[in-house]
Scaffold this motif. Structure first.
Motif: not given
Length: 594
Positions: A235, A241, A270, A273, A275, A546
């Protein structure tokens, strides 16, 4: 019938000797124990005790003594040989394990060498994996088949892992598919190889297959924390995400979301991604006494890449004394200082390092000084290094020279790169851009002619954005997307709307000797602009956009993203090759220092 007294005494003596093994720490201890084995006659008569001693010795810092002991044995047993193989495979020079094996197979002395078994092959495969030596793994695979070891699940799992770490993912998948019996370690080896290699999307597909049949799997194939870590790595690599959220929820479902290794992987996922908030929430959810060096390194790297240099320094200063910073820690902290322009803090960290600085640390300092325009100091840092500068260092100096328009230093760096044999497109493009910024078009043409004669191709810019769980890829000037006409129309509206906020195309970023209108058209269809435009028409108002880009964002796209965030009341996060940019209400988290 009880054993004879002599046998009982011998067993007790052996047990007494064996009790000393865990207490051997220094070479002197090992030599004394070795002498005791010799004088008692057990070095040759007690193969079990000898093999245990060899195993501990081979895994200690005294591997050369273990090898001398092995060579001194007239008829080493398989366990003796395996102890040496294991020690070499785990040593800083794992290739020597393969040489030992090859030497025994090809130049066997008399008497014949010890018989190989599954453990021999397992240690050798681990060595080839650490060396990323594909041909050795292939030859070991042939030995596995020849010796009839394919039913051994653990050995076949090691073979999958070795192929994967050597980059031969096709062979890793083939071995996995041919396994008659698998366990979760087999799944994890393939997942990790795909996730960390070139097929993270396939890794996620495999994870979804595993998770979807979770309740039907036998206990030996049930996902565990290593499964989650591998899936999160995939990921993070592709920036998905939505998949990351699914994996996080699945980790909660199987009760491993609080595992510190899983938490470390979640922080990384995170962050990559786009975040940062959830990444830091996970970090702070780990009890202080449970945090590891990897926890701090991952968190520091996260805030650094998002431009929060002061937070990186704070986390670094908060590390408990029981956790000693390593090379990765200092790279992460220096990176945070780089992206935030904290030159003095970065130099303080560098000069206070508690580990010997390597070329990457010097490179971070060169980058730190170069970004700040202190080019002479950056060059002096390179000259002061105790080892030769590598290609990356000269590329860093070339990039800084381009940013600050220093033609002389750019030419010097380009010359050094040519001497080192570098022939990547970025070297030529940066030098060409330096000349173009000074309108030295003859020099630009000369650089481009050199590129053509050396058959150097410029890497095309592309961007990804995830909408509704689907990744959409755009390249510069892309017309392959099914909704490209809507996207282009949206771009026209965007340019008009941000024009009301004072936007004027920064055509200096199109460094070609062409007309102004052509430059504006070239700028308009950069991949990140296409991705943002698609995000605006494909998501509800107010949703964060994003974008992941393979190259550095250009100055014009940076300005456009800031203005879009204000005009459309959107948060836009762009992850480029170097860092993250968070655009909100007309401002960027980098404060225009990048």
């Amino acid at each position: 019938m009880p054993p004879p007294p002599a046998a009982t005494a011998a067993a007790a003596a052996a047990q007494h000797l064996e009790s000393f093994l865990p207490r051997l720490t220094t070479l002197s201890h090992y030599k004394q124990f070795h002498a005791r084995l010799l004088t008692s006659g057990r070095l040759h008569s007690d193969s079990f005790l000898r093999a245990r001693f060899l195993d501990r010795l081979a895994l200690s810092a005294h591997l050369p003594h273990a090898l001398l002991l092995l060579r001194s044995l007239p008829s080493p047993a398989t366990n003796d040989f395996n102890a040496a193989l294991r020690g070499l495979a785990a040593s800083p020079h794992p290739a020597r394990s393969l040489l030992l094996l090859a030497g025994r197979l090809l130049h066997a002395p008399s008497p014949p060498p010890p018989r190989l078994d599954a453990l021999s092959l397992s240690f050798a495969l681990k060595a080839s994996a650490r060396c990323s030596h594909g041909p050795a793994t292939l030859q070991l695979h042939a030995l596995v088949v020849r010796l009839g070891c394919t039913p051994d699940v653990r050995l076949m799992t090691t073979l999958v892992d070795s192929y994967a770490k050597c980059g031969d993912l096709a062979s890793a998948r083939k071995v996995f598919d041919e396994m008659l019996v698998r366990d979760i370690a087999s799944w994890n080896s393939l997942l990790a190889g795909l996730a960390q290699g070139t097929e993270p999307t396939l890794a996620l597909a495999l994870f979804h297959r595993l998770a979807g049949s979770f309740h039907e799997l036998p206990p030996r194939e049930a996902p565990n924390e290593l499964t989650i870590v591998a899936a999160l790595s995939a990921c993070a690599q592709i920036g998905s995400l939505q998949d990351g959220l699914y994996v996080h929820e699945f980790a909660r479902k199987i009760g491993v979301s609080g595992n510190v290794r899983v938490c470390n992987a979640l922080i990384d996922m995170y962050s990559k991604c786009c975040s940062l908030g959830p990444a830091l929430e996970v970090f702070h959810s780990i009890r202080r006494e449970d945090r590891t060096l990897v926890s701090y390194n991952t968190a520091i790297q996260a805030v650094s890449m998002h431009g929060h240099g002061a937070d990186a320094l704070r986390l670094f200063d908060e590390m408990p004394t029981s956790i000693e910073p390593d090379e990765v820690t200092y790279i992460a902290v220096l990176g945070g200082c780089n992206h935030a322009g904290l030159v003095d803090d970065g130099l303080r960290v560098f000069h206070g390092m508690r580990v010997p600085p390597n070329v990457k640390h010097y490179g971070a300092v060169v980058d730190l000084l170069g970004r700040a325009g202190r080019l002479a100091e950056a060059y002096d840092t390179i000259k002061s290094m105790p080892f030769p500068a590598d290609i990356v260092l000269w590329q860093t100096l070339l990039g800084a020279s381009k940013k600050h328009g220093d033609v002389e230093l750019a030419e010097l760096a380009a010359t050094k790169l040519a001497e080192l044999g570098s022939n990547v497109d970025g070297d030529y493009v940066l030098l060409s851009n330096v000349y173009a910024s000074k309108a030295r078009w003859a020099d630009v043409d000369r650089v481009r002619d050199t590129m053509r004669s050396n058959d150097v191709q410029k890497v095309p810019g592309f961007s990804y954005t995830e909408i509704g769980g689907v990744m959409h890829k755009f390249i510069n000037g892309d017309r392959d997307h099914p909704r490209w006409q809507e996207i282009y129309k949206a771009l026209e509206g965007i340019v008009s709307r941000i024009g009301e906020l004072g936007y004027e195309p920064e055509t200096d970023n199109v460094l070609h000797d062409i007309g102004e209108e052509e430059k504006q058209n070239a700028l308009c269809y950069h991949s990140e602009k296409l991705a943002i435009a698609f995000g605006l028409i494909a998501t509800p108002p107010g949703e964060t956009l994003r974008v992941i880009k393979n190259l550095r964002i250009c100055g014009d796209c940076h300005v456009v993203a800031k203005l879009i965030s204000k005009a459309y009341s959107r948060v836009i996060v762009i992850r480029d090759r170097a860092r993250f940019h968070r655009f909100e209400d007309g401002h960027c988290s980098c404060r225009d220092y990048w």
